[in-house]
Design an enzyme around this catalytic site. Structure first.
Site, PDB file in Angstrom:
ATOM      1  N   GLY A 153       0.827  -1.200   0.000  1.00 29.04           N
ATOM      2  CA  GLY A 153       0.000   0.000   0.000  1.00 29.04           C
ATOM      3  C   GLY A 153       0.857   1.245   0.000  1.00 29.04           C
ATOM      4  O   GLY A 153       2.070   1.173   0.201  1.00 29.04           O
TER       5      GLY A 153
ATOM      6  N   GLY B 240       0.696   5.850   0.589  1.00 29.96           N
ATOM      7  CA  GLY B 240      -0.060   7.034   0.979  1.00 29.96           C
ATOM      8  C   GLY B 240       0.869   8.225   0.963  1.00 29.96           C
ATOM      9  O   GLY B 240       1.991   8.143   0.428  1.00 29.96           O
ATOM     10  N   GLY B 241       0.431   9.305   1.531  1.00 24.04           N
ATOM     11  CA  GLY B 241       1.208  10.520   1.504  1.00 24.04           C
ATOM     12  C   GLY B 241       2.543  10.402   2.213  1.00 24.04           C
ATOM     13  O   GLY B 241       3.522  11.051   1.824  1.00 24.04           O
ATOM     14  N   TYR B 242       2.591   9.540   3.211  1.00 18.50           N
ATOM     15  CA  TYR B 242       3.810   9.397   3.996  1.00 18.50           C
ATOM     16  C   TYR B 242       4.842   8.562   3.281  1.00 18.50           C
ATOM     17  O   TYR B 242       6.007   8.566   3.616  1.00 18.50           O
ATOM     18  CB  TYR B 242       3.463   8.707   5.326  1.00 18.50           C
ATOM     19  CG  TYR B 242       2.570   7.535   5.074  1.00 18.50           C
ATOM     20  CD1 TYR B 242       1.182   7.675   5.151  1.00 18.50           C
ATOM     21  CD2 TYR B 242       3.092   6.324   4.667  1.00 18.50           C
ATOM     22  CE1 TYR B 242       0.357   6.622   4.847  1.00 18.50           C
ATOM     23  CE2 TYR B 242       2.268   5.275   4.357  1.00 18.50           C
ATOM     24  CZ  TYR B 242       0.901   5.428   4.456  1.00 18.50           C
ATOM     25  OH  TYR B 242       0.088   4.389   4.127  1.00 18.50           O
ATOM     26  N   GLY B 243       4.416   7.731   2.325  1.00 16.53           N
ATOM     27  CA  GLY B 243       5.333   6.823   1.644  1.00 16.53           C
ATOM     28  C   GLY B 243       4.657   5.497   1.378  1.00 16.53           C
ATOM     29  O   GLY B 243       3.488   5.463   1.036  1.00 16.53           O
ATOM     30  N   LYS B 244       5.425   4.424   1.558  1.00 13.08           N
ATOM     31  CA  LYS B 244       4.892   3.123   1.172  1.00 13.08           C
ATOM     32  C   LYS B 244       4.750   2.180   2.366  1.00 13.08           C
ATOM     33  O   LYS B 244       5.435   2.342   3.365  1.00 13.08           O
ATOM     34  CB  LYS B 244       5.820   2.472   0.143  1.00 13.08           C
ATOM     35  CG  LYS B 244       5.774   3.157  -1.195  1.00 13.08           C
ATOM     36  CD  LYS B 244       6.677   2.454  -2.201  1.00 13.08           C
ATOM     37  CE  LYS B 244       6.433   2.997  -3.601  1.00 13.08           C
ATOM     38  NZ  LYS B 244       7.313   2.356  -4.581  1.00 13.08           N
ATOM     39  N   VAL B 245       3.886   1.192   2.220  1.00 13.63           N
ATOM     40  CA  VAL B 245       3.719   0.163   3.250  1.00 13.63           C
ATOM     41  C   VAL B 245       4.174  -1.173   2.677  1.00 13.63           C
ATOM     42  O   VAL B 245       3.818  -1.527   1.552  1.00 13.63           O
ATOM     43  CB  VAL B 245       2.249   0.041   3.690  1.00 13.63           C
ATOM     44  CG1 VAL B 245       2.129  -0.908   4.877  1.00 13.63           C
ATOM     45  CG2 VAL B 245       1.674   1.389   4.026  1.00 13.63           C
TER      46      VAL B 245
ATOM     47  N   LYS C 217       5.533   0.740   7.655  1.00 16.08           N
ATOM     48  CA  LYS C 217       5.299   2.021   7.006  1.00 16.08           C
ATOM     49  C   LYS C 217       6.616   2.747   6.864  1.00 16.08           C
ATOM     50  O   LYS C 217       7.245   3.095   7.860  1.00 16.08           O
ATOM     51  CB  LYS C 217       4.369   2.869   7.857  1.00 16.08           C
ATOM     52  CG  LYS C 217       2.959   2.781   7.387  1.00 16.08           C
ATOM     53  CD  LYS C 217       2.077   3.611   8.266  1.00 16.08           C
ATOM     54  CE  LYS C 217       0.731   2.961   8.293  1.00 16.08           C
ATOM     55  NZ  LYS C 217      -0.283   3.443   7.511  1.00 16.08           N
TER      56      LYS C 217
ATOM     57  N   ASP D  77      -8.340  11.184  10.216  1.00  9.24           N
ATOM     58  CA  ASP D  77      -8.472  10.575   8.885  1.00  9.24           C
ATOM     59  C   ASP D  77      -9.228   9.251   8.963  1.00  9.24           C
ATOM     60  O   ASP D  77      -8.791   8.233   8.434  1.00  9.24           O
ATOM     61  CB  ASP D  77      -7.094  10.390   8.254  1.00  9.24           C
ATOM     62  CG  ASP D  77      -7.176  10.285   6.731  1.00  9.24           C
ATOM     63  OD1 ASP D  77      -8.264  10.561   6.181  1.00  9.24           O
ATOM     64  OD2 ASP D  77      -6.172   9.925   6.105  1.00  9.24           O
TER      65      ASP D  77
END
Ligand code: NAG
Ligand code: NAG
Length: 958
Positions: free
Chosen positions: A653, A655-660, A674, A770
């Site tokens: 996955g 998101g804005g923070y990076g990848k999972v 994360k 969120d």
């Protein structure tokens, strides 16, 4: 006469009287047998030579004893439905004696062989005859034409030979005629005044004759304007001559396949009148003349004209007017000149295959092409230039064009390898190791699924990389099982591919609910749902055929029921193995002791070097080490190892923070990592504060932080891995799991409790910021776990989903008050949670096709009407469910309160939890049932006690 005295005094009753009583009993006994003698005898004789008939077929009373697959009416057998039983044997003339029989379904029994007895014509009441996927051979007897009431005739996928019996034309009620995938030869019979023919079938909607050896011309008199045909599938035969112009009279047609024959001559121009046709395949014939003009086919979605001998022509400009086109295949069709740029403006376009033509000039794809576009194959043309927007998602193939032969650049468009994209239901349950012959369903349960291959015979879509189609299919399958009250809990879909006949095939597996195998009744019903086409997929998947695999796991022994259970034969071996193992282990331990002692000093030194908290200091201002509860430090190298160097395969996955990433720790624990990307990282002090905060948060409805990494200039958070994906995955159909009303209530309550902990019990309180359906994860027992709390304070600026750098959240879930005032309170989370509740009711995203779910529902709600007037908005899966929507009104009231415009009007988190608990109680469930104890009973189904379904209160749902 029997005297009272005789009985009361206990005297011996005269023998004559005993005999008389026995006789009476016998009479009574035989008159209670509900089955007509003749039918019982016929059934017995018919199935005598068969193997694998259901074990419960014992005694003499099929109707009274409710033999599986048999239904009766007034002591007469009216249905024999034995799909997928693995039957072997032959169909004898005894069948004809069952004179009241209406439905005969023997589908998917490959072991049933031989020919069909000709006296089958005596079954004057028969409406449905399904022999799909059996091993029958020989000619189809002419007597099928005597089955006056026949509506549904499915003889496909056998080995029938000879001609199509003309007598079928006499079946005036026939709706479905499927003879495909046999070895039928000869021409298609039409009437001539003396003998009947298929032209007489004025009520039939389906002519499925594909994959046979039919030859001769298609008789023009076969079609007429009086017909109601919607599917005419004559593909993969040896038909010759012209396409009859009479075809253009059948206005009802939707799918026409004449491909893979030997048809010649020009295409009749009146085909253009067929305005309802969505699939047209004329490829692989010897058609001549001009390219057919299809301007009138406004609903055309898929067209294949490849490999014919049409006159050389420019790419027809009228194509641009067909606004529903998804698939255009015109390989070796004599196309010349430049491909018009406007063509790529068609919104729905997915696949364009124009190989082996003489298209030249410059290819202009800068147009407003859509996200759906997956493939443009222009191999072997004369294109010498390309104008294409970079960053597109489609594959463009230009091998063997002057463009590639110039050898200037190694263009990505010049490699001839097509990257295969094939959909598969995501497998979330990496932790589950099943026995060899079992499969893990998407709800993380090892079981014996009912499996088979679904074949789409005239697919109108070709975007196999587009999950949305398959999610929709999975959802519609689950919905119909709910409708038919079939015990299917989850569906998985895999191996989508295009076969050589031009069909799309995919593998399906249906997982049983409540136990890990299906019983016979469920299997034969499942088989019938497909063989009888009771299952109706969304339109783009029609027409279909399903080929079930034979199911053999009806009776599973107790030991098999246990997922981890050993067979007793392997048990002794295991014990011997264990003894040897222990001895070796002891020896190793002794060695290890010495070794450990030797290493200790070195290890100590290494540990010092790897001291996590050294890096805190090296990063300057942070001061002392973070005080953590239960979380640990991971080195970069450690995480690199457990994610296979952060490989693409482990990427789950972003998101804005990076990848999972998914990772497996050395102790076997599976974690989600994360990894923040450069630019979204924060200062070490903030990072430390954050992990200190997160490590203090412990609640069963919150995803647990296991550790962190602050090393090599990286910031990573390590969480427990939650196997069943997100709530959205389940609502959208992607996970293939059936989320019924009770499960939804449980998910709602679980996530509300997680939120309550953050708001009311965490110190300091945490506002999530969120809350959304992708931040609610489901564990293997479908317990909700809220994810990503606290993170929004750290990350997220880069995410497109965020509205401004100040206001954080996701469009569709964002509290309008917070958006206007910038003042964040718990009530902002409550708003987002309300949107999630509405999502659980409708299963649609908060913003869909420009519609905002909150607005839409507020405008539609009418509390005086049934289901608040939301019948058309509610998730069909809920609507068709047999589980009553107990508490629906209160659930909706709560959701609507949560999405009130002003925070003060919204309930507090504690109130939300309380109300959801009340609703659960109304639905007859204990809201405090401990999820961990229910999980015990889940795997403990092997113990033989009455089965207690894992998903908490499901055992209370009847
Ligand atoms: C195709 O047919 C339509 C009418 O159905 C006609 O208006 C049009 O001119 C035709 N186009 C060509 C290229 O023949
Ligand atoms: C492309 O092909 C057409 C038709 O064959 C021809 O008239 C035209 O000159 C060709 N254009 C180029 C740029 O080669």
């Amino acid at each position: 006469m029997l005297k009272m005295k005789d009985i009361s005094s206990g005297m011996v009753i005269p023998r004559r009287i005993v005999l008389f009583l026995v006789f009476i009993c016998f009479l009574f006994w035989s008159s209670t047998a509900l089955t007509n003698d003749q039918d019982f005898a016929a059934l017995k004789a018919l199935t005598d030579g068969w193997a694998n008939i259901p074990e419960k077929w014992k005694g003499e009373d099929p109707c009274g004893d409710e033999w599986e697959g048999i239904t009766c009416n007034n002591s007469r057998v009216v249905t024999i439905s034995l799909s997928s039983m693995g039957l072997t044997g032959q169909l004898t003339g005894d069948l004809a004696t069952l004179s009241e029989l209406q439905i005969l379904d023997l589908s998917y029994n490959k072991g049933l062989t031989g020919s069909i007895p000709s006296n089958i014509g005596d079954l004057s009441e028969l409406t449905t005859l399904i022999l799909l996927g059996c091993g029958f051979s020989g000619r189809i007897p002419d007597t099928v034409g005597s089955l006056k009431k026949l509506v549904y005739l499915s003889l496909n996928s056998n080995s029938f030979t000879g001609e199509i019996p003309a007598s079928i034309g006499k079946l005036e009620h026939l709706y479905w005629l499927d003879l495909s995938d046999n070895k039928l030869s000869g021409s298609i019979p039409v009437s001539d005044g003396t003998k009947p023919g298929l032209d007489m079938l004025l009520r039939t909607k389906h002519f499925h004759f594909g994959i046979n050896q039919l030859s001769g011309e298609i008789p023009p008199s076969l079609f007429s304007s009086e017909m109601l045909l919607i599917h005419v599938l004559f593909d993969n035969n040896n038909l010759t001559g012209r396409i009859p112009p009479t075809l253009g009279l059948v206005q009802t047609l939707q799918a026409v396949r004449f491909d893979r024959n030997e048809l010649s001559g020009p295409v009749p121009s009146n085909l253009n009148n067929l305005t309802s046709v969505s699939e047209l395949a004329l490829s692989n014939n010897a058609l001549t003349g001009p390219l057919p003009n299809l301007t009138g086919m406004n609903n055309l979605m898929s067209v294949d004209l490849s490999n014919n001998s049409f006159a050389a022509t420019r790419f027809p400009a009228w194509f641009t007017t067909l606004r529903s086109l998804k698939t255009v295949i015109m390989e070796r069709t004599g196309l010349v000149g430049q491909l018009p740029a406007e063509f790529f403006n068609i919104d729905s376009l997915q696949t364009v295959k124009l190989k082996n033509n003489q298209l030249n000039g410059s290819l202009d794809i800068r147009g407003r092409y859509t996200r759906q576009l997956e493939l443009i194959d222009l191999e072997n043309n004369s294109i010498d230039n390309v104008d294409v927007v970079l960053g597109n998602n489609f594959t463009l193939m230009l091998t063997d064009n002057p463009y590639c032969q110039r050898g200037l650049v190694k263009s990505p468009y010049c490699s001839s390898k097509l990257q295969e994209t094939s959909y598969s239901t995501p497998v979330f349950c990496v932790t589950y190791k099943c026995a060899d012959d079992q499969m893990s369903s998407s709800n993380c349960k090892c079981a014996y699924p009912y499996t088979g291959t679904l074949i789409l015979r005239a697919p109108s879509f070709s975007a196999f990389g587009n999950d949305a189609y398959f999610n929709e299919l999975q959802k519609s399958l689950l919905g119909s099982f709910v409708n038919f009250s079939l015990p299917v809990d989850a569906v998985s879909l895999s191996d989508v591919s295009l076969d050589t006949f031009g069909y799309v095939s995919m593998h399906l597996a249906f997982f049983p609910a409540g136990q890990n195998y299906f019983n016979r009744t469920a299997v034969l019903k499942l088989g019938f749902v497909f063989s009888n086409q009771s299952y109706e997929p969304p339109k783009i998947f029609k027409p279909y055929v399903f080929h079930a695999d034979i199911y053999t796991h009806f009776e599973v022994s107790e030991s098999d029921l246990c997922i981890t259970g050993n067979k007793s034969s392997t048990h002794t071996i295991a014990i011997i193995g264990a003894v040897i193992g222990v001895v070796i282990l002891l020896l190793l331990l002794v060695c290890a002791g010495f070794y450990a002692h030797y290493q200790k000093k070195r290890a100590n030194k290494a540990k010092q070097q790897a001291n996590p908290f050294v890096s805190w200091d090296s990063h300057g201002t942070s001061g002392d080490v973070p005080k953590l509860k239960g979380s640990r430090f991971f080195t970069f190298v450690e995480l690199q190892k457990c994610t296979n160097s952060f490989s693409e395969a482990n990427h789950i996955g972003s998101g804005g923070y990076g990848k999972v990433y998914r990772g497996v720790l050395t102790d076997g624990q599976i974690v989600a990592i994360k990894r923040s990307q450069q630019g979204s990282m924060q200062g070490s002090r903030e990072f430390k504060n954050e992990i200190e905060l997160l490590s203090r948060v412990h609640h069963k409805n919150l995803v647990k932080l296991i550790g962190f990494c602050f090393d090599h200039g990286e910031q990573m958070l390590i969480y427990e891995f939650i196997p069943n994906g997100t709530l959205l995955d389940s609502l959208s159909g992607r996970s293939g799991i059936q989320l019924d009303w009770i499960r939804r209530l449980k998910v709602a309550l679980g996530s509300a409790r997680g939120l309550q902990y953050l708001h009311e019990l965490a110190d300091p309180p945490i506002i999530h910021r969120d809350i959304k359906s992708t931040n609610i994860l489901l564990d293997e027992h479908l317990n909700a776990k809220v994810a990503d709390f606290g993170l929004s304070r750290l990350y997220g600026d880069a995410d497109k989903g965020y509205v401004t750098t100040q206001v954080k959240g996701t469009m569709g879930y964002l509290d309008p008050e917070y958006f206007q005032t910038n003042q964040l309170t718990e009530k902002s989370d409550i708003f987002s949670f309300g949107v999630v509740l509405l999502e659980m009711i409708t299963a649609s995203k908060p913003i869909q096709q420009g519609q905002f779910i909150v607005k839409q529902i507020k405008e539609t709600v009418d509390k005086s009407k049934e289901l608040y007037n939301l019948c058309n908005i509610i998730d069909p899966l809920l609507r068709s469910s047999t589980i009553a929507l107990v508490g629906f009104d209160r659930f909706m009231d709560l959701a609507l309160k949560c999405v009130e415009e002003f925070g003060v009007d919204r309930p507090a988190t504690g109130e939300v939890v309380k109300e959801l608990e009340n609703i659960m109680q109304m639905a007859g469930m204990n809201p405090d049932a401990d999820s961990t104890t229910t999980s015990q009973s889940y795997e403990g189904s092997s113990t033989g006690q009455s089965f207690n379904h894992p998903y908490s209160g499901d055992s209370l749902v009847r």
